[in-house]
Design an enzyme around this catalytic site. Structure first.
Site, mmCIF file in Angstrom:
data_model
loop_
_atom_site.group_PDB
_atom_site.id
_atom_site.type_symbol
_atom_site.label_atom_id
_atom_site.label_comp_id
_atom_site.label_asym_id
_atom_site.label_seq_id
_atom_site.Cartn_x
_atom_site.Cartn_y
_atom_site.Cartn_z
ATOM 1 N N ARG A 1 -18.122 23.016 35.351
ATOM 2 C CA ARG A 1 -18.202 24.036 34.304
ATOM 3 C C ARG A 1 -17.113 23.882 33.246
ATOM 4 N NH1 ARG A 1 -21.474 28.450 35.986
ATOM 5 N NH2 ARG A 1 -22.267 27.901 38.021
ATOM 6 N N HIS B 1 -15.031 15.607 42.695
ATOM 7 C CA HIS B 1 -16.127 14.967 43.453
ATOM 8 C C HIS B 1 -15.689 13.588 43.949
ATOM 9 C CE1 HIS B 1 -18.640 17.526 40.600
ATOM 10 N NE2 HIS B 1 -19.038 17.931 41.786
#
Ligand code: PAF
Length: 280
Positions: free
Chosen positions: A189, A39
């Site tokens: 995740r 990100h």
């Protein structure tokens, strides 16, 4: 300094109108939080390409086909704001659910074709949820550019098509996947993997790279799939959902890497579903 956290669309609009009135360009990085280096690389690209940068954090219930997966999705807002602090983003938009899905919300954005395969096949309704929320985030942030990782390559293709089809003036910019030193693609995740699970998961990139090399040398894809599946299971993956070779441009299935292609895989390790894709 941490960026202001905005939870209301009216507050976001006040900022974006101000920026637009002075001709400043706006970049958005849509996320579901649990931020990692992947990100942050999107934030860097947005900072380099736009005058103002908004990071959105919204765990979108409409894109989870499995309630357990939604419940387990990591929520780490304070840590996320801390991670963003050194990047000088201009706002973090963490909308209240009713800002995205107000009472009586009845619209679904659905991109035909591209959404039926791979993730769309194994996670029914997932991409309708993604396309709907991303359309809203583009319109709410009024972004000139939006930054997405190639890690979710199918998502990248779908949001690009959606913005084009609906004449939403947000340019979608794809950025390379960021990987751990082991080759494991960074993903929120991964936070759910145990140290043993992380070791298993790291084998996926190696196995996909081996398969990609064989394809680059002209091998036919079909006979190699079973071998790659067996390699993943032998490495400790518990289930392989798919391994597919598709056109990088249209996502059509390919039998050979005869034109720009991508190799896609989804498999479970340590109770976590992991996806990845690489260019061939
Ligand atoms: O990739 C994600 O994190 C999500 O699918 C997105 C684009 C933020 C939409 O909820």
């Amino acid at each position: 300094m941490t960026a202001p956290i905005l939870r209301r669309l009216a507050d976001l609009r006040a900022l974006t109108s101000d920026w637009q009135s002075t001709g400043q360009t706006i970049g958005v990085v849509p996320t579901m939080g649990a931020l990692h280096q992947g990100h942050l690389s999107l934030v860097e690209a947005a900072k380099a390409g736009c005058d103002r940068v908004i990071v959105t954090i919204f765990v979108n219930p409409k894109q989870f086909n499995n309630p357990e997966d939604l419940a387990k999705y990591p929520r780490t807002e304070n840590e996320d704001a801390q991670k963003l602090a050194p990047y000088g983003v201009d706002a973090i938009y963490v909308p209240e659910p009713e800002e995205i899905y107000p009472q009586g919300f009845a619209t679904t954005v659905s991109v035909a074709g591209l959404t039926d395969v791979m993730e769309g096949e194994f996670r029914p309704g997932h991409f309708d949820g993604v396309a709907t929320v991303v359309a809203k985030l583009f319109l709410q942030t009024q972004a000139d550019r939006a930054y997405f990782g190639e890690k979710d390559y199918q998502q990248l293709m779908i949001v690009t098509r959606m913005a084009r089809d609906l004449d939403i003036g947000t340019e979608v910019v794809g950025c390379p996947t960021v990987r751990e030193p082991s080759g494991l693609a960074m993903s929120s995740r991964n936070l759910r993997l145990t140290p043993e699970g992380l070791e298993v998961a790291a084998n996926k990139n190696r196995i996909m790279n081996d398969l990609a090399s064989a394809l680059q040398n002209g091998a036919e894809f079909g006979p190699l799939v079973k071998l790659a599946e067996a390699d993943l299971l032998a490495a400790g993956f518990t289930q392989v959902e798919y391994i597919q070779l598709r056109s990088a441009e249209t996502l059509e299935p390919l039998t050979h890497a005869s034109r720009p292609a991508r190799l896609f895989a989804a498999a479970w390790a340590d109770g976590v579903r992991l996806i990845d894709n690489i260019p061939v």
